[in-house]
Design a protein around this motif. Structure first.
Motif, PDB file in Angstrom:
ATOM      1  N   THR A 187       0.806  -1.219   0.000  1.00  0.00           N
ATOM      2  CA  THR A 187       0.000   0.000   0.000  1.00  0.00           C
ATOM      3  C   THR A 187       0.839   1.269   0.000  1.00  0.00           C
ATOM      4  OG1 THR A 187      -0.160  -0.028   2.422  1.00  0.00           O
ATOM      5  CG2 THR A 187      -1.885  -1.166   1.190  1.00  0.00           C
ATOM      6  N   GLU A 239      -7.670   4.300  -3.236  1.00  0.00           N
ATOM      7  CA  GLU A 239      -7.942   2.867  -3.082  1.00  0.00           C
ATOM      8  C   GLU A 239      -6.808   2.150  -2.372  1.00  0.00           C
ATOM      9  OE1 GLU A 239      -9.393  -1.003  -5.675  1.00  0.00           O
ATOM     10  OE2 GLU A 239      -9.589   1.028  -6.460  1.00  0.00           O
ATOM     11  N   ALA A 242      -7.291   2.840   1.133  1.00  0.00           N
ATOM     12  CA  ALA A 242      -8.438   2.096   1.650  1.00  0.00           C
ATOM     13  C   ALA A 242      -8.069   0.643   1.928  1.00  0.00           C
ATOM     14  CB  ALA A 242      -9.600   2.169   0.667  1.00  0.00           C
ATOM     15  N   CYS A 243      -7.080   0.114   1.210  1.00  0.00           N
ATOM     16  CA  CYS A 243      -6.643  -1.270   1.431  1.00  0.00           C
ATOM     17  C   CYS A 243      -6.062  -1.461   2.825  1.00  0.00           C
ATOM     18  CB  CYS A 243      -5.600  -1.672   0.385  1.00  0.00           C
ATOM     19  SG  CYS A 243      -6.263  -1.961  -1.255  1.00  0.00           S
ATOM     20  N   ARG A 245      -7.383  -0.472   5.553  1.00  0.00           N
ATOM     21  CA  ARG A 245      -8.451  -0.515   6.546  1.00  0.00           C
ATOM     22  C   ARG A 245      -9.201  -1.835   6.471  1.00  0.00           C
ATOM     23  NH1 ARG A 245      -9.508   4.644   4.083  1.00  0.00           N
ATOM     24  NH2 ARG A 245     -11.417   3.760   3.204  1.00  0.00           N
ATOM     25  N   TYR A 248     -12.201  -2.402   3.818  1.00  0.00           N
ATOM     26  CA  TYR A 248     -11.931  -2.271   2.386  1.00  0.00           C
ATOM     27  C   TYR A 248     -12.884  -3.100   1.541  1.00  0.00           C
ATOM     28  CZ  TYR A 248      -9.643  -2.781  -2.133  1.00  0.00           C
ATOM     29  OH  TYR A 248      -9.385  -2.816  -3.479  1.00  0.00           O
ATOM     30  N   TYR A 251     -15.535  -1.088   0.160  1.00  0.00           N
ATOM     31  CA  TYR A 251     -15.101   0.124  -0.541  1.00  0.00           C
ATOM     32  C   TYR A 251     -16.085   0.454  -1.657  1.00  0.00           C
ATOM     33  CZ  TYR A 251     -11.950   3.379  -2.912  1.00  0.00           C
ATOM     34  OH  TYR A 251     -11.376   4.497  -3.484  1.00  0.00           O
TER      35      TYR A 251
END
Length: 263
Positions: A187, A239, A242-243, A245, A248, A251
């Motif tokens: 990430t 994105e 967001a990965c 969390r 995700y 999403y």
């Protein structure tokens, strides 16, 4: 690096013997497909095996620093090989050492901070090259790394390191008994693209380097293509972040698609 990345394709086995099989397990979603690479051990050829750079007047005399470095390497090689200063010493490596070093920032070929507290690995594939590597050594190394919890994985998916064994080429001499190549989806790639967006915004605010584009028919009236491209990269950054969390899996792709991010 390129030779190591294609080892399992050039010497095919029962796994990772085609490009699709090599990448399918590393890319969970279509957009997060930017992979980083790592390699270890990184070695430098012996000083005396390379030509000495010359100065402007053709003088080939090395500087004092170069001579001292060369002398240190030569004496080290003399002790390890006993055949003069022209052969590099064999670096003793174990599978555990190689796999641990592959995740260290010094061996990663991308200028992103993989040690950030919030960043994490989405997937990892290690290609271990060595003619004497046993599967039991791989299992032991994976167990040790799992016990130490030295690698942070995504909280919403399986946390594991895939390993592919490959033999060294018999036509290429190597000073290392074991070497490793890593393909990873991390990430922290968001940091790389975010830095790129910052550089783009500075240029865009000053309208620098845009005159040549405005001469083209598609950019004559406006620069909407640039704005659309920036939005696409911004969606990619969002994105990747967001990965990191747990939510995700929920999403909202639809909202990103409506804004022009998914293309």
């Amino acid at each position: 690096i390129m030779a190591a990345s294609t080892t399992t394709l050039r010497y095919p086995g029962y796994m990772n013997n085609d490009l699709i099989g090599l990448l399918a397990s590393l890319i969970p979603t279509p957009r997060c497909h930017f992979l980083m690479t790592g390699y270890t051990p990184l070695t430098i050829a012996d000083y005396y095996q390379n030509p000495i750079p010359t100065s402007g007047d053709g003088d080939a005399t090395p500087t004092s620093q170069e001579a001292a470095a060369a002398g240190g390497r030569a004496s080290s090689n003399n002790k390890n090989t006993g055949r003069g200063g022209h052969s590099a010493s064999v670096r003793k490596t174990t599978v555990l050492d190689v796999m641990r070093r592959l995740t260290q920032p010094d061996n990663i070929m991308v200028s992103a901070d993989t040690r950030s507290p919030t960043s994490c690995y989405i997937s990892i594939l290690n290609i271990i090259q060595g003619n004497d590597v046993e599967p039991t050594q791989i299992h032991t190394a994976l167990q040790r790394m799992r016990e130490r919890q030295s690698i942070r994985f995504i909280p919403w998916g399986p946390a594991s390191i895939q390993v592919a064994l490959a033999r060294k080429s018999p036509f290429l001499a190597s000073t290392n008994k074991v070497s490793g190549f890593m393909l990873a989806n991390h990430t922290s790639m968001a940091e790389l693209f975010d830095r790129l967006l910052g550089q783009y915004d500075k240029i865009r605010r000053r309208n620098a380097f845009l005159d040549n584009y405005r001469r083209e028919p598609m950019f004559k009236d406006n620069l909407d293509e640039f704005d659309s491209a920036r939005e696409t990269v911004q969606c990619l950054v969002d994105e990747y972040r967001a990965c990191e969390r747990k939510d995700y899996v929920d999403y909202d792709y639809a909202s990103r698609s409506d804004s022009g991010g998914l293309e």
